[in-house]
Design an enzyme around this catalytic site. Sequence first.
Site, PDB file in Angstrom:
ATOM      1  N   HIS A  75       0.501  -1.408  -0.199  1.00 57.63           N
ATOM      2  CA  HIS A  75       0.159  -0.149  -0.136  1.00 57.63           C
ATOM      3  C   HIS A  75       0.686   1.115  -0.014  1.00 57.63           C
ATOM      4  O   HIS A  75       1.950   1.246   0.785  1.00 57.63           O
ATOM      5  CB  HIS A  75      -0.598   0.155   1.191  1.00 57.63           C
ATOM      6  N   TYR A 204      -9.073   4.856   8.195  1.00 56.81           N
ATOM      7  CA  TYR A 204      -9.435   5.915   9.473  1.00 56.81           C
ATOM      8  C   TYR A 204     -10.194   6.654   9.051  1.00 56.81           C
ATOM      9  O   TYR A 204      -9.707   7.611   8.912  1.00 56.81           O
ATOM     10  CB  TYR A 204      -7.955   5.724   9.667  1.00 56.81           C
ATOM     11  N   PRO A 297      -4.134  -0.360  19.297  1.00 58.69           N
ATOM     12  CA  PRO A 297      -3.705  -0.920  17.558  1.00 58.69           C
ATOM     13  C   PRO A 297      -4.030  -0.311  16.807  1.00 58.69           C
ATOM     14  O   PRO A 297      -3.303  -0.242  15.123  1.00 58.69           O
ATOM     15  CB  PRO A 297      -4.788  -1.382  17.738  1.00 58.69           C
ATOM     16  N   LYS A 301       1.287  -0.718  15.162  1.00 60.25           N
ATOM     17  CA  LYS A 301       3.178  -0.354  15.702  1.00 60.25           C
ATOM     18  C   LYS A 301       2.872  -1.691  16.404  1.00 60.25           C
ATOM     19  O   LYS A 301       4.254  -1.721  16.342  1.00 60.25           O
ATOM     20  CB  LYS A 301       3.206   0.312  16.818  1.00 60.25           C
ATOM     21  N   TYR A 387       4.072   6.081  10.543  1.00 60.73           N
ATOM     22  CA  TYR A 387       3.729   5.067   9.974  1.00 60.73           C
ATOM     23  C   TYR A 387       3.822   3.815   9.575  1.00 60.73           C
ATOM     24  O   TYR A 387       4.289   2.565   9.462  1.00 60.73           O
ATOM     25  CB  TYR A 387       2.153   5.979   9.627  1.00 60.73           C
TER      26      TYR A 387
END
Length: 394
Positions: A75, A204, A297, A301, A387
């Site tokens: 991604h 998200y 979560p 990570k 991220y």
Amino acid sequence: MNPQRSQVAIVGAGPAGLLLAHLLAARGVESVVLEARSEEYVAARVRAGVLEHSTVQLLTDAGLGNRLREQGDEHRGIHLQWPHERHHLDFVDLTGRSVWVYGQTEVQKDLVDAAAARGQDVRYEVSDVALHELTGDRPHVTFTAADGTAHRLDVDAVVGCDGSFGPSRAAVPEGVRRSWERTYPYSWLGILADVAPSTDELIYAWHPDGFAMHSMRSPTVSRLYLQVPNGTDVAQWSDDRIWDALAARLGHGQDGWELTPGPITGKSVLPMRSYVQTPMRHGRLFLAGDAAHTVPPTGAKGLNLAVADVALLAPALAALVRERDPALADAYSDAALRRVWRCTHFSWWMTTMLHTSGDPFDEQLQLAQLRWVATSEAGATGLAENYAGLPIGF
Ligand code: APR
Ligand code: PHB
């Protein structure tokens, strides 16, 4: 007692324990892995599914990347949204690094297969694991094997990879250990569904009813989450109620986007917690992964941190037990904790930015923050860098 010897005892056969055994074997260091559960139980646990750039690199370099590259999904970034707005953050454009969607269950399977292929000594279904003489010259571990026999394993070093509930973190004496903790006033209701993902990359979503997320496991399996109050009983959430809430929070119908529901094959409620215990080394005991730290979560990570810990620990242990050179082992705790605290901050930040607390002032701050992250290159780069992951040695 059946006395035995090995160079390293590893408590826990989760991703941290099995990857450490793999990296040690590649350096010619022998280890025994002790696991309380059965191999089937450990292999079936469903957890997060996003691998950072450096995790993918490390697994590939360790010879564990074949299935990941075949079946995983690369991604470029994520979608960040709130009512009436969805923004794509392109990590590759922002930082030059991508992430891979590949379930932890699959990573675990690759590790188990590699362990079997090299004849790794893994003892499943052991009990009464106890750590002894960690600050002396003869550290050892005692345990009861699956067949009920008592064992003693003498080693040069013990590594606690036994997660949040194992005995290793408590083996660092009170007065030496220090811990930091934050519990959050909400949990995640997670589902697995036999339906093609309704999105190309993870979504998200901030929403006044609570956070929602759309993730995936494969072209035919979706993983989705809803923010729910602590203490929620899954029985209160019928499949229809779950899909309705997901549709509302993820913006079904907005700009022509649709959420396709499907058969739900698993449902569970996950509490959210941040926890760090220091130091990550006490005498001949080293802690790695969830044994030393837990992250909520949001941002995925947990597994990546466990991988980064053992990537630092494997060369440190090899130098210690093979060359009696303690320099890297002495540096391990501080080096690992720099990244642990960075990821602890990032996970806390993602969590508190995206979950609603019912406070109207907080909601406006969250929206201001989200708008800044999504529309400023500096803001977006900060999220992307964390991220997609910082280099292992950070
Ligand atoms: N004796 C032996 N093994 C034990 C004991 C014990 N007393 N207690 C716990 N264990 C085992 C657990 O059964 C589990 O298999 O230790 C293992 C710890 O594995 P994980 O919880 O997966 O932790 P870790 O390997 O550090 O992985 C970290 O994976 O689990 C996720 O959320 C976690 O994503 C994070 C990452
Ligand atoms: C998941 O796919 O389970 C997942 C993905 C991203 C997260 C958390 C969980 O931030």
